[in-house]
Design an enzyme around this catalytic site. Structure first.
Site, PDB file in Angstrom:
ATOM      1  N   ASP A  67     -12.479 -19.348 -11.980  1.00 16.12           N
ATOM      2  CA  ASP A  67     -12.438 -17.939 -12.355  1.00 16.12           C
ATOM      3  C   ASP A  67     -11.836 -17.724 -13.736  1.00 16.12           C
ATOM      4  OD1 ASP A  67      -9.915 -18.714 -11.410  1.00 16.12           O
ATOM      5  OD2 ASP A  67     -10.166 -17.642  -9.536  1.00 16.12           O
ATOM      6  N   ASN A 136      -2.928 -13.356   0.448  1.00 13.59           N
ATOM      7  CA  ASN A 136      -3.853 -12.583   1.287  1.00 13.59           C
ATOM      8  C   ASN A 136      -5.048 -13.428   1.742  1.00 13.59           C
ATOM      9  OD1 ASN A 136      -5.415 -12.835  -0.993  1.00 13.59           O
ATOM     10  ND2 ASN A 136      -5.517 -10.656  -1.485  1.00 13.59           N
ATOM     11  N   HIS A 138      -7.123 -15.167  -0.267  1.00 10.09           N
ATOM     12  CA  HIS A 138      -8.253 -15.306  -1.188  1.00 10.09           C
ATOM     13  C   HIS A 138      -8.392 -16.738  -1.679  1.00 10.09           C
ATOM     14  CE1 HIS A 138      -5.630 -14.087  -4.912  1.00 10.09           C
ATOM     15  NE2 HIS A 138      -5.780 -15.392  -4.892  1.00 10.09           N
ATOM     16  N   GLU A 143     -11.802 -12.050  -2.803  1.00  6.63           N
ATOM     17  CA  GLU A 143     -10.748 -11.275  -2.154  1.00  6.63           C
ATOM     18  C   GLU A 143     -11.186 -10.844  -0.749  1.00  6.63           C
ATOM     19  OE1 GLU A 143      -7.833 -10.844  -3.364  1.00  6.63           O
ATOM     20  OE2 GLU A 143      -7.862 -10.551  -5.530  1.00  6.63           O
TER      21      GLU A 143
END
Ligand code: F6R
Length: 240
Positions: A67, A136, A138, A143
């Site tokens: 990313d 979380n 990801h 996400e």
């Protein structure tokens, strides 16, 4: 999923580095999928040592990062491009022409996403994908969501992720609101996946990844169905 629990971050990094080195020794032109963030810093440092002290050769290795923020100039010190240069590329003998990151400065971001996807395909896909994990759940910047994206895409960053990453920027406001992320397909087509997790803040996400219900709400749980995924975490993360 193979699970390796280590005593500390040093051991975690060392085992990960051995696995990457063995991949490169077995296939010198390996295609590596790379991550940024805090977790793989120890891995990159150990690989650097292996290059310097044992001649681990990166000259034919091809890399694709997961990313990059959008928009961001590659020269911006907070860009993942700069991170890779500073923490890894400049310390080993990779050829820069073989190192790829999503183009955070592209004028046509949708085209840039398609181009990135094609480049990964042309390289034959990823041999070994390094992943960190968000608190979380990801992976990359995929996400939690009702639907995950298959291909490389532009993604709005959640406030939690922006907050977590604000330590690399002058302020929370300076953290870009979007990023380009490789999608789930390129990650899942990787022939081998190495998921690294360190520290208490990742405990819940790791627990779900190992034994939770598979859900797009915690993207890492999907790794339970990958045929060759290994999770390495340290004692500070969770006590199983
Ligand atoms: C970074 C990436 C992210 C991170 C994750 C964990 O390229 O893809 O998914 O791996 O946010 O970040 P750290 O390691 O900083 O806790």
């Amino acid at each position: 999923m193979q699970i390796i629990k280590t005593t500390d971050y040093q051991e975690l990094s060392s085992i990960a580095a051995q696995m990457v080195a063995s991949q490169i020794r077995g296939k010198p032109n390996s295609v590596l999928g790379l991550a940024t963030g805090s977790t793989p810093l120890g891995l990159y440092s150990q690989l650097t040592d292996m290059h310097r002290e044992a001649g681990l050769d990166f000259s034919q290795v091809v890399t694709f990062n997961l990313d990059e923020y959008y928009p961001i100039a590659p020269s911006d010190p907070a860009s993942y491009s700069c991170y890779m240069e500073k923490n890894f590329f400049q310390h080993v003998n990779v050829q820069r022409s073989r190192c790829h990151l999503p183009n955070g400065a592209a004028a046509d971001v949708q085209q840039a996403c398609r181009d990135y996807e094609e480049e990964i395909d042309r390289a034959g896909g990823i041999d070994l994908q390094i992943l960190g994990i968000g608190a979380n759940g990801h992976i990359g910047f995929n996400e939690p969501s009702e639907r995950l994206q298959i291909a490389t895409h532009l993604v709005p960053l959640t406030e939690a992720t922006r907050m977590a990453n604000s330590r690399f920027f002058a302020s929370l406001d300076a953290v870009p609101r979007q990023a380009i992320s490789v999608g789930m397909a390129a990650i899942f087509r990787a022939r081998q996946i190495l998921l690294l997790a360190s520290g208490e803040s990742k405990g819940e996400a790791v627990r779900e990844t190992v034994s939770g219900v598979i859900t797009t709400r915690i993207p890492a749980t999907l790794l339970q169905v990958h045929p060759n995924a290994t999770l390495i975490f340290d004692a500070a993360t969770i006590s199983f």
